[in-house]
Design a protein around this motif. Structure first.
Motif, PDB file in Angstrom:
ATOM      1  N   ARG A 196      38.162  37.645  33.013  1.00  0.00           N
ATOM      2  CA  ARG A 196      37.498  38.902  33.360  1.00  0.00           C
ATOM      3  C   ARG A 196      38.367  39.705  34.313  1.00  0.00           C
ATOM      4  NH1 ARG A 196      32.106  39.746  33.174  1.00  0.00           N
ATOM      5  NH2 ARG A 196      32.687  41.791  33.993  1.00  0.00           N
ATOM      6  N   GLU A 197      37.966  40.956  34.539  1.00  0.00           N
ATOM      7  CA  GLU A 197      38.719  41.834  35.423  1.00  0.00           C
ATOM      8  C   GLU A 197      38.501  41.469  36.885  1.00  0.00           C
ATOM      9  OE1 GLU A 197      34.689  43.833  35.417  1.00  0.00           O
ATOM     10  OE2 GLU A 197      35.895  42.573  34.086  1.00  0.00           O
ATOM     11  N   SER A 200      35.005  41.318  39.268  1.00  0.00           N
ATOM     12  CA  SER A 200      33.786  40.910  38.566  1.00  0.00           C
ATOM     13  C   SER A 200      33.296  39.572  39.110  1.00  0.00           C
ATOM     14  CB  SER A 200      34.045  40.789  37.063  1.00  0.00           C
ATOM     15  OG  SER A 200      34.925  39.710  36.793  1.00  0.00           O
ATOM     16  N   GLU A 226      42.892  40.807  31.009  1.00  0.00           N
ATOM     17  CA  GLU A 226      41.542  41.019  31.504  1.00  0.00           C
ATOM     18  C   GLU A 226      40.622  41.628  30.456  1.00  0.00           C
ATOM     19  OE1 GLU A 226      41.825  43.392  35.012  1.00  0.00           O
ATOM     20  OE2 GLU A 226      42.799  41.829  36.202  1.00  0.00           O
ATOM     21  N   GLU A 227      39.410  41.080  30.357  1.00  0.00           N
ATOM     22  CA  GLU A 227      38.344  41.644  29.546  1.00  0.00           C
ATOM     23  C   GLU A 227      37.317  42.263  30.493  1.00  0.00           C
ATOM     24  OE1 GLU A 227      38.212  41.781  26.210  1.00  0.00           O
ATOM     25  OE2 GLU A 227      40.180  40.822  26.120  1.00  0.00           O
ATOM     26  N   SER A 228      36.639  43.316  30.040  1.00  0.00           N
ATOM     27  CA  SER A 228      35.749  44.050  30.933  1.00  0.00           C
ATOM     28  C   SER A 228      34.281  43.638  30.833  1.00  0.00           C
ATOM     29  CB  SER A 228      35.850  45.555  30.644  1.00  0.00           C
ATOM     30  OG  SER A 228      35.478  45.820  29.301  1.00  0.00           O
ATOM     31  N   SER A 229      33.983  42.580  30.071  1.00  0.00           N
ATOM     32  CA  SER A 229      32.589  42.162  29.938  1.00  0.00           C
ATOM     33  C   SER A 229      32.509  40.696  29.523  1.00  0.00           C
ATOM     34  CB  SER A 229      31.862  43.021  28.902  1.00  0.00           C
ATOM     35  OG  SER A 229      32.372  42.758  27.601  1.00  0.00           O
TER      36      SER A 229
END
Length: 316
Positions: A196-197, A200, A226-229
């Motif tokens: 994640r980013e 978070s 990084e993934e945002s969710s």
């Protein structure tokens, strides 16, 4: 023509190279007049150009004027007497809270911003958000949220209210081919992670567990991406692009094609600043959280422990 062009808050953020929360702050202050089309906020190109001209000239921006009667523009968001409230976080419970607030607190207009827990608290410190959601683990104490809130909101008067508790843990491919059962198993050589980013709650959870177990982040391939969710992380694992990811149980059930290894019960809380102008809508939030209507909408979703929803955890 310029008069026919309008932008979303996301587009304004990109054009001005600022965060979406900063755009909301400009709207709240009347520096960027905005209006609403359905659930989406928009800013006319002419208003953007006027704001940029004022910024270049160093002039103080005027307050947003109400639309004249009979104007063809869609519903104005910030009519006289309407207070915009920025609610941060990604959980669906926050969307439900915003819907109930709009109905039960006529003097406010909820605005949703989908940013992580740490960035949400920082935005509150900067005055850019009003209702902050957070799920940040302090690895040394095992406590959620309060240690971070105390450190970041020094000098502020605030109230922390519990929203819900949910499972967090590891996403793995179906059948768990790597045999991952604990945080310590992330030391297994050759693991690819979907991360994640920064800022978070899931990223803080991972980093705290790596620190506590003496695992170097660089040993995990994909750590820097990084993934945002939660859905983005679960999707990477489901697609075979990662061996493991960290997130909440709900995303695993939605994405499918993966298994979920529950490792911790995380507390998801709301933070609101106690100011005289905030008193009425804070009370509205507390009533909603404990109402049969709100809880009745959340229970069928599954994966949530609502036993202490609405409980005040800290008030300064």
């Amino acid at each position: 023509m310029t008069n026919d062009v309008s932008y979303t808050t996301e587009e304004i953020a990109k054009l001005l190279k600022i965060s979406k929360l900063t755009v909301y702050d400009l709207i709240k202050k009347g520096e960027l007049p905005a209006y609403r089309v359905g659930k989406q906020m928009r800013i006319d190109a002419t208003e953007l150009e006027a704001y940029k001209a004022r910024a270049r000239e160093g002039r103080m921006p005027p307050a947003a004027a109400p639309m004249p009667s009979g104007a063809s523009r869609p519903e104005a968001v910030f009519a006289p007497g309407i207070r915009p409230l920025v609610i941060t976080g990604q959980d669906i419970s926050l969307d439900m809270l915003a819907k109930h607030l709009e109905k039960q607190a006529p003097g406010v207009r909820p605005l949703r911003s989908y940013v992580g827990s740490l960035d949400s608290l920082i935005s509150m410190y900067r005055g850019e958000s009003d209702i902050v959601s957070t799920h940040l683990l302090d690895g040394d104490t095992g406590e959620y949220n309060i240690p971070y809130i105390r450190k970041l909101l020094v000098g502020f008067s605030y109230i922390v209210v519990h929203l819900l508790t949910r499972n967090a843990g590891l996403y793995v491919p179906q059948g768990n081919p790597k045999g991952l059962r604990s945080w310590g198993d992330l030391a297994q050589p050759g693991l690819r992670i979907a991360n994640r980013e920064k800022g978070s709650g899931a990223r803080v959870l991972l980093d705290e567990q790596l620190r506590l177990h003496g695992i170097a982040p660089g040993s995990l391939a994909g750590y820097e991406a990084e993934e945002s969710s939660h859905m983005g992380v679960a999707g990477k694992v489901a697609a075979g692009e990662a061996d493991v990811g960290v997130g909440i149980e709900k995303a695993a059930s939605i994405v499918g094609g993966i298994d979920f290894i529950p490792l911790i019960r995380e507390r998801y809380d709301l933070v609101m600043l106690k100011k005289p102008d905030n008193r009425e809508w804070i009370e509205a939030v507390r009533r909603i959280l404990q109402s049969d209507a709100f809880l009745g909408e959340l229970r069928p979703i599954g994966g949530y422990d609502l036993t202490e929803t609405g409980k005040v955890l800290l008030e300064t």
